[in-house]
Design an enzyme around this catalytic site. Structure first.
Site, PDB file in Angstrom:
ATOM      1  N   ARG A  21       0.837  -1.402   0.035  1.00 51.31           N
ATOM      2  CA  ARG A  21      -0.159   0.257  -0.003  1.00 51.31           C
ATOM      3  C   ARG A  21       1.022   1.705   0.138  1.00 51.31           C
ATOM      4  O   ARG A  21       0.461   2.437  -0.689  1.00 51.31           O
ATOM      5  CB  ARG A  21      -1.233  -0.180   1.262  1.00 51.31           C
ATOM      6  CG  ARG A  21      -1.058  -0.529   2.213  1.00 51.31           C
ATOM      7  CD  ARG A  21      -1.664   0.175   3.660  1.00 51.31           C
ATOM      8  NE  ARG A  21      -2.272  -1.342   3.386  1.00 51.31           N
ATOM      9  CZ  ARG A  21      -3.662  -1.488   3.496  1.00 51.31           C
ATOM     10  NH1 ARG A  21      -4.556  -0.336   4.380  1.00 51.31           N
ATOM     11  NH2 ARG A  21      -4.109  -2.698   3.710  1.00 51.31           N
ATOM     12  N   THR A  22       2.239   1.797   0.981  1.00 47.47           N
ATOM     13  CA  THR A  22       2.450   2.372   1.084  1.00 47.47           C
ATOM     14  C   THR A  22       3.629   2.759  -0.910  1.00 47.47           C
ATOM     15  O   THR A  22       2.988   4.092  -0.780  1.00 47.47           O
ATOM     16  CB  THR A  22       3.596   2.739   2.139  1.00 47.47           C
ATOM     17  OG1 THR A  22       3.294   1.998   2.838  1.00 47.47           O
ATOM     18  CG2 THR A  22       4.718   3.371   1.926  1.00 47.47           C
TER      19      THR A  22
ATOM     20  N   HIS B 198       7.411   7.289  10.046  1.00 52.51           N
ATOM     21  CA  HIS B 198       6.683   6.583   8.867  1.00 52.51           C
ATOM     22  C   HIS B 198       6.283   7.924   8.497  1.00 52.51           C
ATOM     23  O   HIS B 198       5.093   7.996   9.092  1.00 52.51           O
ATOM     24  CB  HIS B 198       5.718   5.307   9.069  1.00 52.51           C
ATOM     25  CG  HIS B 198       5.824   5.064   7.767  1.00 52.51           C
ATOM     26  ND1 HIS B 198       5.529   5.568   6.913  1.00 52.51           N
ATOM     27  CD2 HIS B 198       4.670   3.751   7.926  1.00 52.51           C
ATOM     28  CE1 HIS B 198       5.113   4.976   5.482  1.00 52.51           C
ATOM     29  NE2 HIS B 198       4.208   4.013   6.216  1.00 52.51           N
TER      30      HIS B 198
ATOM     31  N   LYS C  99      24.905  -8.922   1.856  1.00 42.01           N
ATOM     32  CA  LYS C  99      25.681  -9.662   1.325  1.00 42.01           C
ATOM     33  C   LYS C  99      27.004  -8.868   1.135  1.00 42.01           C
ATOM     34  O   LYS C  99      28.443  -9.289   0.420  1.00 42.01           O
ATOM     35  CB  LYS C  99      25.227 -10.503  -0.011  1.00 42.01           C
ATOM     36  CG  LYS C  99      25.064 -11.742   0.239  1.00 42.01           C
ATOM     37  CD  LYS C  99      24.321 -11.925  -1.131  1.00 42.01           C
ATOM     38  CE  LYS C  99      23.454 -13.243  -0.478  1.00 42.01           C
ATOM     39  NZ  LYS C  99      22.073 -13.687  -1.977  1.00 42.01           N
TER      40      LYS C  99
ATOM     41  N   ARG D 290      11.823   2.396   1.594  1.00 35.95           N
ATOM     42  CA  ARG D 290      11.231   1.976   3.012  1.00 35.95           C
ATOM     43  C   ARG D 290      12.560   1.437   3.148  1.00 35.95           C
ATOM     44  O   ARG D 290      13.187   0.507   2.315  1.00 35.95           O
ATOM     45  CB  ARG D 290      10.359   1.033   2.136  1.00 35.95           C
ATOM     46  CG  ARG D 290       9.620   0.366   3.547  1.00 35.95           C
ATOM     47  CD  ARG D 290       8.699  -0.513   3.781  1.00 35.95           C
ATOM     48  NE  ARG D 290       7.476   0.371   4.223  1.00 35.95           N
ATOM     49  CZ  ARG D 290       6.379   0.078   4.582  1.00 35.95           C
ATOM     50  NH1 ARG D 290       5.726  -0.554   4.530  1.00 35.95           N
ATOM     51  NH2 ARG D 290       5.574   1.380   5.178  1.00 35.95           N
TER      52      ARG D 290
END
Lengths: 420, 310
Positions: free
Chosen positions: B57-58, B135, B85, B107
């Site tokens: 959704r974001t 957020h 890695k 994000r």
């Protein structure tokens, strides 16, 4: 290896000396302390400077063998003498770890070959530092270790730690513990408190250190073993060590310059150079460390010099490794941040470290090996990490202005570092 | 226009900046109801959605917001495993700058990752959610939803119920709502209440309260905000079972009746029906959960416009 140190303030608390005089060094040994005229020797003018027994950092990571891109015995030794240390004790978490006499012998011989500072290796307590079975402690002692520790990896098994404290008594070496209950600290990356909550980072509570220290003190009392606690970081730890000493336990404790200088506020912009273990604690913990230094609860200052390659410190805060370099900033921070007498400063940086490690003593007495640190306690300087002798650059003290610096380091009568 | 390069958190925003974002969002909201839902404001601007953590959704909300303003929106799903890695954030940041991105929405599961990237890029960085830190656009869309229902952001009682420790939504909302003088009641089990949360905000701490009782938190509340509870917290013994969790912290219809008559019920999504919120509440008359989603597009349009426009 002959030298005449003229007109310095010669301070050795163990030999109860504190006066302005001369020191004559021949063949790498101290020959006399006292006014020396008409001596045909190279002269080091120490007017206005302090001449002290060589400083000894009993907690460093030299990364060799195994991680030579971060540090080698040679570069770590260079950083040591640049910071005023004539000797260091190297923790065993190399790759492979120093858990057997062949690795010990390698470190000893490589240090003789390439390091300007003396290197005393510390052996692992357990094989591969896995915390499962004892390493070959006796054979490592024969090869040259001066202590045992699984530094970075606490011995979680109480029974095994009891055995280590007992077994090490055969060799009269200290058992050094990095106190951390791994269940309480699991996943943590900084001190648990207001800052970790605000930043959304997983915390390591002070209790992780204190719970382990409390178990260790009980075992030290039970076994009579020689116990040394690495990098104390909390008020509770200081108090427990203070009480244990008052009960007469033969234990000792060290503190790092970063723990008595910085708090968890330094993590505020996710600076990975403020990530270390134990983490930077609260201002109340910092105040307790300073009290512990001042009242003698804490015996020694040790840097926990932990070089890491820049690539690793460029990761996310969660993923970056713990640790910062410290050899070149330790003395400056100690003089700048702590208002100690010269006597107490030298005790914490040389006399007590020698005693804790049970090494053959050096200092300002006849026939001592001529390992000396020359200090200018008033010298103002700025630490520039770009000019560090370490191979790594992970210091939070870049650009810090400090007062007090080692301006010459003498090992075996030879000036191995000078910055006047 | 915002006088800052990046939007990393609510903590550092002033009330004036927040109001500018909300006011602008309101004026842009109308675009989404037009037959042709597009204006040319950000034509020629490139927005990169860089998502190191799964999100539907974001990411979609930012994508739609960008496209309604005519920006070119590119989605990159990077797995965090490739970072562990060895690819450093610096390399990621340099890559994005080399592509001449105007804005990067990030994000990341690690708190602070957007701040680290922001320090090293010329592009504007918007935090799309980092670890348990912040957020910000979620708190802004929550504020827009609240303001549109209540008419103001001050003097309200807002209950935030659930896993506070691991919630960036909670942190951003705490900052925003206390800045405006609303009382925030945090409610969770002691295991899911972060240490020192009472001192988390430097100012306005008189507006922050904590409780283990959901009845106390929701009593006379104007707003109830439920947080998603993650099942893996059970294996870490933060709480024993879903059943017990719902018993103590789930929002049932009976509990809704303790709140004010005109209470609104919010959830940042995705919901676990029957875990933190019962279906009858989620779909009930007080729920504004889908209004939040609409407000999300408007707020993100507003943020992109205020950071990239003109």
């Amino acid at each position: 290896m002959d030298l005449l140190i003229k007109n310095g303030r010669v301070v050795d608390p163990e030999r109860k000396i504190d006066r302005i005089t001369d020191v004559v060094i021949r063949d790498g040994k101290i020959r006399s302390i006292g006014t020396a005229n008409d001596v045909e020797l190279p002269v080091f003018d120490a007017t206005g400077l302090v001449v002290a027994p060589g400083f000894f950092d009993i907690h460093v990571h030299l990364r060799e063998p195994g991680t030579e891109e971060a540090e080698t015995i040679r570069t770590g030794g260079n950083a040591a003498v640049a910071g005023g240390f004539t000797a260091v004790a190297a923790m065993p978490n190399t790759k492979p770890p120093n858990d057997n006499p062949s690795i010990t012998s390698y470190i000893v011989s490589e240090a003789r070959r390439s390091s300007p500072a003396r290197v005393f290796p510390i052996g692992a307590i357990t094989k591969e530092q896995k915390g499962e079975t004892l390493a070959e402690i006796g054979e490592m002692v024969q090869a040259g270790i001066t202590a045992i520790s699984d530094d970075g990896k606490p011995v979680m098994d109480g029974q095994l730690f009891r055995r280590a404290l007992e077994y090490a008594q055969m060799f009269d070496i200290p058992v050094i513990e990095h106190c951390e209950d791994l269940h309480l600290s699991k996943g943590g990356v900084m001190h648990e408190g207001v800052y970790s909550t605000r930043l959304g980072l997983k915390g390591i509570p002070g209790a992780a250190e204190e719970a382990m220290l409390s178990r260790d003190l009980i075992l030290a009392e039970m076994t009579g073993g020689r116990y040394h606690v690495a990098h104390l970081s909390t008020r509770g730890s200081v108090q427990m060590v203070r009480e244990a000493k008052a009960r007469g336990l033969q234990i000792s404790a060290e503190v790092t310059p970063h723990h008595f200088t910085l708090t968890d506020a330094a993590v505020a912009d996710y600076d990975t150079n403020a990530k270390m273990n134990p983490p930077l604690r609260s201002s109340d913990d910092l105040a307790a460390l300073i009290e512990g230094i001042e009242d003698g609860t804490i015996d020694a200052i040790a840097s926990d010099h932990a070089p890491h390659h820049m690539n690793l410190k460029m990761l996310e805060f969660d993923s970056a490794p713990f640790g910062i370099t410290g050899l070149e900033t330790s003395v400056g921070l100690a003089i700048t941040q702590l208002k100690l007498s010269m006597k107490r400063l030298i005790e914490m940086l040389s006399i007590n470290p020698q005693r804790i490690m049970r090494v053959k003593p050096w200092g300002l007495f006849e026939d001592s090996t001529a390992d000396l640190t020359i200090l200018n306690p008033k010298r103002k300087w700025t630490f520039d990490v770009k000019h560090s002798r370490s191979l790594s650059r992970n210091s939070p003290f870049h650009g810090w202005e400090m007062t007090g610096k080692a301006v010459a380091t003498i090992v075996g009568g030879k000036i191995v570092y000078e910055d006047r | 226009m915002l006088k800052r390069k990046d939007l990393l958190g609510i903590q550092e925003l002033g009330c004036d900046e927040i109001l500018e974002i909300l006011d602008t969002a309101e004026s842009l909201q109308e675009i989404s109801s037009r037959p042709i839902k597009k204006v040319p404001t950000l034509r020629g601007k490139t927005v990169i959605n860089l998502f190191f953590e799964a999100s539907t959704r974001t990411r979609t909300s930012f994508e739609i917001a960008g496209k309604r303003l005519s920006a070119d929106v590119v989605n990159i799903s990077a797995s965090t495993s490739s970072v562990s890695k060895g690819e450093t954030l610096i390399d990621t940041a340099r890559t994005l700058d080399a592509m001449a991105a105007d804005c990067v929405v990030i994000r990341h599961s690690s708190s602070g990752a957007p701040a680290t990237i922001a320090r090293m890029t010329k592009a504007a960085v918007i935090n799309g959610g980092d670890g348990a830190h912040e957020h910000p656009t979620q708190a802004l869309l929550d504020a827009l939803t609240i303001r549109q229902r209540k008419g103001h952001l001050d003097g309200l009682k807002v209950a935030i119920v659930g896993d506070i420790t691991h919630s960036r939504v909670a942190r951003s909302n705490i900052h925003l709502l206390t800045k405006f003088g609303s009382h925030v009641w945090l409610c969770s089990a002691p295991t899911l209440m972060p240490v020192g949360v009472e001192q988390m905000i430097c100012d306005n701490s008189q507006f922050l309260h904590t409780t283990n009782s959901i009845d106390e938190a929701v009593a006379d509340a104007d707003v109830i905000m439920m947080l998603r509870v993650q099942f893996e917290r059970m294996s870490e013994s933060f709480f024993p079972s879903v059943r017990e969790y719902f018993h103590y912290f789930g929002l049932s219809r009976a509990r809704v009746h303790l709140a004010k008559q005109d209470v609104i019920i919010m959830h940042p999504g995705p919901m676990n029906r029957g875990v933190e919120i019962s279906s009858e509440v989620a779909d009930g008359p007080y729920s504004v959960i889908f209004d939040q989603v609409s407000a999300g597009v408007a707020v993100r349009m507003s943020v992109l416009y205020l950071m990239l426009g003109a």
